[in-house]
Design an enzyme around this catalytic site. Structure first.
Site, PDB file in Angstrom:
ATOM      1  N   GLY A  50       9.343   7.514   1.807  1.00  0.00           N
ATOM      2  CA  GLY A  50       8.832   8.344   3.000  1.00  0.00           C
ATOM      3  C   GLY A  50       7.217   7.672   3.213  1.00  0.00           C
ATOM      4  CD  GLN A  55       1.213   5.329   3.496  1.00  0.00           C
ATOM      5  OE1 GLN A  55       2.532   6.373   3.618  1.00  0.00           O
ATOM      6  NE2 GLN A  55       1.524   5.420   2.265  1.00  0.00           N
ATOM      7  CB  CYS A  93       1.311   7.937  -1.785  1.00  0.00           C
ATOM      8  SG  CYS A  93       0.759   7.975   0.161  1.00  0.00           S
ATOM      9  CG  LEU A  94       5.397   4.186  -0.878  1.00  0.00           C
ATOM     10  CD1 LEU A  94       5.350   3.116   0.344  1.00  0.00           C
ATOM     11  CD2 LEU A  94       5.738   3.086  -1.674  1.00  0.00           C
ATOM     12  CG  HIS A 135       2.753  12.846   1.357  1.00  0.00           C
ATOM     13  ND1 HIS A 135       2.589  12.749   0.161  1.00  0.00           N
ATOM     14  CD2 HIS A 135       2.965  11.433   1.841  1.00  0.00           C
ATOM     15  CE1 HIS A 135       1.967  11.457  -0.313  1.00  0.00           C
ATOM     16  NE2 HIS A 135       2.181  11.163   0.374  1.00  0.00           N
ATOM     17  CD  GLU A 136       4.830   9.871   4.253  1.00  0.00           C
ATOM     18  OE1 GLU A 136       4.344   9.616   4.617  1.00  0.00           O
ATOM     19  OE2 GLU A 136       5.957   9.989   2.923  1.00  0.00           O
ATOM     20  CG  HIS A 139      -0.336   9.532   4.796  1.00  0.00           C
ATOM     21  ND1 HIS A 139      -0.832   8.910   3.798  1.00  0.00           N
ATOM     22  CD2 HIS A 139       1.182   9.569   3.852  1.00  0.00           C
ATOM     23  CE1 HIS A 139      -0.580   8.538   3.126  1.00  0.00           C
ATOM     24  NE2 HIS A 139       0.685   8.735   2.689  1.00  0.00           N
TER      25      HIS A 139
HETATM   26 CO    CO Z   1       1.599   8.496   0.867  1.00  0.00          CO
END
Ligand code: CO
Length: 151
Positions: A50, A55, A93-94, A135-136, A139
């Protein structure tokens, strides 16, 4: 393929800023179609499941969620229903490499959004897919999973 975006990592300020809605008429433009493609490419290069536009330095309401059918773009996504039942699972998370934590989220959700062709879609998700959407979408409001880790 163009180069991947650089993924912005914590504690960059832009990860904490709320993202703006995308005007529907912009979705079909080469600029946005290119953004979607490079976001997908960036997520795949990073082996993520995701990714949200903030990000990659764009505070706009665009997310990718890896679905059974592959990575899908959702624009201006909104959670319109969530189950009272919750479950805790380990998230990462990235933007927070090497960080993991147990987060409790709704087991089932329904979202509505525009897809990359500008069409309105409604998706019901459960399990890992439901976690990814929550989660996304967090963000887009400047919320990171570390804010929700159970202690
Ligand atoms: Co994330």
């Amino acid at each position: 393929m163009p180069e991947a975006f650089q993924i912005i990592t914590y504690p960059a300020k832009s990860l904490r800023e709320p993202s703006k809605e995308v005007a529907a008429e912009k979705i079909g433009t080469p600029e946005y179609q290119g953004l979607f493609d490079v976001m997908i490419y960036t997520m795949q290069q990073a082996q993520g499941v995701g990714l949200a536009a903030p990000q990659v330095g764009r505070n706009e309401r665009v997310i990718i969620v890896e679905m059974k059918s592959g990575p899908k773009i959702f624009i201006n996504p909104k959670i319109i229903q969530r189950s009272d039942a919750t479950a805790a699972s380990e998230e990462g998370c990235l933007s927070l490499p090497g960080v993991w934590g147990l987060v409790e989220r709704a087991k089932k959700i329904s979202i509505e959004a525009l897809n990359r062709y500008g069409r309105r879609v409604e998706i019901r998700a459960k399990g890992f897919e439901a976690i990814k959407f929550q989660h996304e979408i967090d963000h887009l409001d400047g919320i990171l999973f570390i804010d929700k880790i159970k202690h």
